[in-house]
Write an enzyme that holds these catalytic residues in place. Structure first.
Site, PDB file in Angstrom:
ATOM      1  N   ILE A   7     -10.676 -32.642  -3.721  1.00 22.80           N
ATOM      2  CA  ILE A   7     -11.003 -31.619  -2.720  1.00 22.80           C
ATOM      3  C   ILE A   7     -12.343 -30.996  -3.060  1.00 22.80           C
ATOM      4  O   ILE A   7     -12.498 -30.389  -4.127  1.00 22.80           O
ATOM      5  CB  ILE A   7      -9.939 -30.501  -2.684  1.00 22.80           C
ATOM      6  CG1 ILE A   7      -8.537 -31.078  -2.504  1.00 22.80           C
ATOM      7  CG2 ILE A   7     -10.244 -29.500  -1.571  1.00 22.80           C
ATOM      8  CD1 ILE A   7      -7.430 -30.045  -2.679  1.00 22.80           C
ATOM      9  N   ASP A  50     -21.997 -30.485  -6.428  1.00 23.46           N
ATOM     10  CA  ASP A  50     -22.771 -29.799  -5.402  1.00 23.46           C
ATOM     11  C   ASP A  50     -23.026 -30.827  -4.312  1.00 23.46           C
ATOM     12  O   ASP A  50     -23.691 -31.848  -4.559  1.00 23.46           O
ATOM     13  CB  ASP A  50     -24.095 -29.285  -5.982  1.00 23.46           C
ATOM     14  CG  ASP A  50     -24.912 -28.473  -4.978  1.00 23.46           C
ATOM     15  OD1 ASP A  50     -24.728 -28.652  -3.759  1.00 23.46           O
ATOM     16  OD2 ASP A  50     -25.760 -27.668  -5.416  1.00 23.46           O
ATOM     17  N   ASN A  77     -13.971 -30.454   2.193  1.00 23.42           N
ATOM     18  CA  ASN A  77     -13.752 -29.069   2.602  1.00 23.42           C
ATOM     19  C   ASN A  77     -14.971 -28.174   2.380  1.00 23.42           C
ATOM     20  O   ASN A  77     -15.135 -27.176   3.080  1.00 23.42           O
ATOM     21  CB  ASN A  77     -12.552 -28.510   1.825  1.00 23.42           C
ATOM     22  CG  ASN A  77     -12.452 -27.010   1.927  1.00 23.42           C
ATOM     23  OD1 ASN A  77     -12.082 -26.454   2.959  1.00 23.42           O
ATOM     24  ND2 ASN A  77     -12.795 -26.314   0.850  1.00 23.42           N
ATOM     25  N   TYR A 142     -24.053 -23.611  13.061  1.00 20.98           N
ATOM     26  CA  TYR A 142     -22.726 -23.933  12.519  1.00 20.98           C
ATOM     27  C   TYR A 142     -21.969 -24.853  13.473  1.00 20.98           C
ATOM     28  O   TYR A 142     -21.396 -25.864  13.060  1.00 20.98           O
ATOM     29  CB  TYR A 142     -21.947 -22.647  12.274  1.00 20.98           C
ATOM     30  CG  TYR A 142     -20.615 -22.859  11.589  1.00 20.98           C
ATOM     31  CD1 TYR A 142     -20.566 -23.176  10.229  1.00 20.98           C
ATOM     32  CD2 TYR A 142     -19.419 -22.744  12.281  1.00 20.98           C
ATOM     33  CE1 TYR A 142     -19.349 -23.380   9.588  1.00 20.98           C
ATOM     34  CE2 TYR A 142     -18.201 -22.940  11.651  1.00 20.98           C
ATOM     35  CZ  TYR A 142     -18.170 -23.253  10.305  1.00 20.98           C
ATOM     36  OH  TYR A 142     -16.963 -23.458   9.672  1.00 20.98           O
ATOM     37  N   LYS A 146     -20.896 -28.792  12.386  1.00 24.99           N
ATOM     38  CA  LYS A 146     -19.483 -29.189  12.393  1.00 24.99           C
ATOM     39  C   LYS A 146     -19.186 -30.175  13.511  1.00 24.99           C
ATOM     40  O   LYS A 146     -18.370 -31.095  13.349  1.00 24.99           O
ATOM     41  CB  LYS A 146     -18.596 -27.950  12.520  1.00 24.99           C
ATOM     42  CG  LYS A 146     -18.595 -27.059  11.273  1.00 24.99           C
ATOM     43  CD  LYS A 146     -18.019 -27.780  10.065  1.00 24.99           C
ATOM     44  CE  LYS A 146     -17.806 -26.851   8.883  1.00 24.99           C
ATOM     45  NZ  LYS A 146     -17.173 -27.531   7.722  1.00 24.99           N
ATOM     46  N   THR A 177     -10.527 -15.746   4.821  1.00 22.95           N
ATOM     47  CA  THR A 177     -11.072 -16.229   3.550  1.00 22.95           C
ATOM     48  C   THR A 177     -12.355 -15.452   3.251  1.00 22.95           C
ATOM     49  O   THR A 177     -12.749 -14.564   4.003  1.00 22.95           O
ATOM     50  CB  THR A 177     -11.400 -17.735   3.620  1.00 22.95           C
ATOM     51  OG1 THR A 177     -12.523 -17.921   4.502  1.00 22.95           O
ATOM     52  CG2 THR A 177     -10.216 -18.535   4.133  1.00 22.95           C
TER      53      THR A 177
END
Length: 267
Positions: A7, A50, A77, A142, A146, A177
């Site tokens: 992950i 990274d 993720n 963004y 995505k 989050t």
């Protein structure tokens, strides 16, 4: 034999929740962080990675294979948010966002695919965003990064299906989050044509994150995908209206949908 899972961005937020849930379910989990030595509460191993640096990606994938002999699931993720009027976002910040949200996941997939092809099996889950299905005001970059990852995934899953490898997208809505704290905000410029509206939008966006869903919902969704015999092309996880907004975009005329978004954001 427990499945081996890697992950990216596994030290906080959604990635951490997914890792902890899968670890408790008996999976062999490896998370990643740019600075794993700073994380003291991880219950699964954290490797240095990274996504903007290809050598660290290859080193982390090699480390997983060295320790466990295989790699069954990759969860892309790691990602960063970015806000601002497109006209006022520095081009360097736009490029940095795509390096993290788009090119980074591509390099992770390139590093993992040879091992999965040798195994004749594997699953890659790309964490995108409901924002990637539509151009959102003051979140244009963004949405674009995505959305690009969504389309790359659609194409790549057809290319690798012949090798027994599955690839899918999981698009979360707003989750509670710390993503807002790490997000790049274009500064509110005094006297700018966007000053008032953008300032109000920033407050609204932060409220949406603060009032977002529990990251555990994403962990459960990812677990179910891993357990399924065949992964679907797309999954959406979040509040009903956020998921329904994608349906509305498909069925409403463009200008009506645009008006609906502008009303929602009080523009």
């Amino acid at each position: 034999m427990s499945k081996v899972v890697l992950i990216t961005g596994g030290s906080s937020g959604i990635g951490k929740s997914i890792g902890e849930f899968l670890h408790q379910k008996g999976f062999t989990v490896y998370g990643t962080s740019r600075n794993p030595e700073r994380i003291t509460d991880a219950i699964f191993p954290l490797l240095a990675l990274d996504v903007r640096k290809v050598d660290t990606i290859q080193a982390a994938v090699n480390e997983v294979i060295s320790r466990s002999g295989r790699i069954d699931v990759v969860i892309n993720n790691a990602g960063v948010g970015i806000t601002g009027p497109l006209e006022e976002i520095p081009t360097e910040e736009i490029k940095n966002n795509f390096e993290t949200n788009f090119f980074g996941p591509i390099e992770v997939m390139k590093a993992a695919l040879p091992q999965m092809r040798a195994q004749k099996s594997g699953l890659i889950i790309n964490v995108t965003s409901i924002a990637g299905y539509m151009g959102l005001p003051y979140r244009s970059v963004y949405s674009a990064s995505k959305g690009a990852l969504e389309l790359i995934t659609e194409a790549l899953r057809m290319e690798v299906k012949q090798f027994g490898i599955q690839i899918t997208n999981v698009a979360p809505g707003d989750f509670a989050t710390n993503i807002a704290s790490g997000r790049y905000h274009a500064p509110i410029i005094k006297g700018s044509s966007y000053e008032k509206v953008y300032g109000e939008m920033l407050r609204t966006m932060d409220e949406h994150v603060d009032n977002g869903s529990n990251p555990l919902d994403m962990a459960v969704a990812v677990y179910k995908i891993i357990q399924a015999p065949k992964a679907r092309v797309h999954y959406k996880v979040g509040a009903f209206m956020q998921k329904f907004s994608i349906v509305l975009k498909r069925i409403l005329p463009d200008t009506l949908y645009e008006k609906m978004l502008m009303n929602h954001y009080k523009l």
